[in-house]
Motif scaffolding. Sequence first.
Motif: not given
Length: 624
Positions: A88-93, A216-219, A299-303
């Motif tokens: 999720g983190e790398y998807t947002c990045k 997916e949002l946060v670890n 980690t996650g989308k928030i990160a």
Amino acid sequence: MPSTFLGLNTARSGLNFYQAALNTTAHNISNTETEGYSRQVVRKRASNALRLGNSAGMQGTGVTITGIDQIRNSYYDVKYWNNSSICGEYTCKYDYSFEIETYFNEANSPTGYTALLTKLQNSMQDLAKDPSSATTRVQYVNDFKSYTELFKELANNLQNTQRSLNDELVVRVDEVNSIAKQIFSLNDQIRNIELREGNANDLRDQRILLVDQLSELVNVTTKETPILAEDGHDSGATRYTVWINGEMLLDDLQCRQLMAVPRDEKVNETDIDGLYELNWRNKDGTPGDSFALNSPGLTGKIAGLVAVRDGNNNYGFVGKSVAAGTDGQGAFVSMTTDKPFTLNDLNIPDEGKIKVHGIDYYYDSFEAEYDNATGTITGYTFHGLKTLAADGKTQEPADPTKITTGVTARIGVSVDFEGVPYYMSKLNEFVRTFSRHINDICVSGVDADGNPGLDMLNTVDLSGNSLNLSATTGDTSFTSKGASYYRLNALNWDIHKEVESDTAKVVVSRKPAIDQGNVEDCDLLKVIQESLTDNSIFKQGSPRQYLESIISTMGVQTRRCKVSMEHQDNIVYSINHQRMSESSVDENEEASYLIIQQNGYNLSCKVMSVLDEIYDKLINGTGV
């Protein structure tokens, strides 16, 4: 000693078991396509045996159902959550890095900076052919202005991206809060059912599915511990606790909620207003303890959102405080930094917040001293320091002389990612360096009337007047509120107002030529033209090469994020396939189980029928 009718009870237990097994299989088949559903099986054991009279043998009494269990491997769940957060983190990045890359690729399009630079060079050639022509001068000024407007458009696009990131962060926080409430409600239902020796498998599936979404949002990590009854034995129910980023989100007693709180200051000079920090919400709705948005373990989308929104390539403003006290502007603190900032790449806000030894101080301006030869800043003094009172208002420090010196002082945080602040600082560095180079040439000449040349590239003050940047040449210090190239950035870059309104002020000649009446002299214009391809202006080379280096860096980062995203996506898919191979419903397997259970049920019925005939013969056929 066994009863004469023990066989009937034994057959009945078989019927009960196979009936439950058939019902469970039907339930599995009905939920074949249900997301998050785990296959269920009926667990059994042999019933307690009876001693056969005085002999040592034991007589079996059938089968006992011990429960209906989920087929689920918690090891794969944990692996899935860990890797889902990274994915999720790398998807947002990747998504937002690709968006930023698109802005710069458009700048490299037929209407982008390369084309505008070529157009500017052409207008310089036209002006060189006819320096006294008002038409060629107007075209020259307009092309220069178009060049500055392109950078303003790029900077505004970056700010729009930062605004989108900030808005999405709030959306993701709302999702976390919503999921937390649902899990908390399910915890209560599951506990109430299982305390009464019930079975809450379907509710447990719903809870795991929600944790999947949360990961997916946060670890996320979870822990499930048995609840003991008053006499100390296992009650059958469990206590389920969820943590995000190492901080407790919920347990059986409370469900914490996050809230987005806008910053009251900027961390970077060109940040948009109101970037959000996260806090835990108090019961009265006020912000409580802060949530560690910049934690290395997040980690996650928030990160991913925070990394792109605040990423400065680990080039944060960190140093040591060296002096403190009061002056004519109030309390102050002086410091040095661990990194060699220059006037051109300095990106701290003109007023904001500085943390000294863990204490926040709000400053209203700063002064910087620098080496004029290299531009490296050697020291900073932050003026007008104030602290935050209990009522939320700022106040003067009690004793500024006691502000700790020799300890860490910082503005913002170092975020190891090339995000919006990083690219904004690169654009700012370009416009400052390029402007100083062009302006130094212009002020060395005169305009068409023989007056001293003005800065070609500039910005305006609060009154709408252009700054006198050329007057700062040779300075060894600057203030955040005064005229200096620090005040110039990609968002406000423009043509000097007087040059734009009166093209006679365009500088193309040196003073001796104009003094001699040679209005067709354009010797200085040739120097300006050559500077557009001068490889010594930037470390990366010419202005074009500098911008191309930014695009190259951006492309490498975007590809790196894409590769990491695809790699993690494959890992998540593989782990999910492994856990689904255990917990998901296979139609073929369930069909085979149906046949097995049907045969077992039929055989139990046959036993019941045979025993019925035997008992009929015993009772009705042998009675006297």
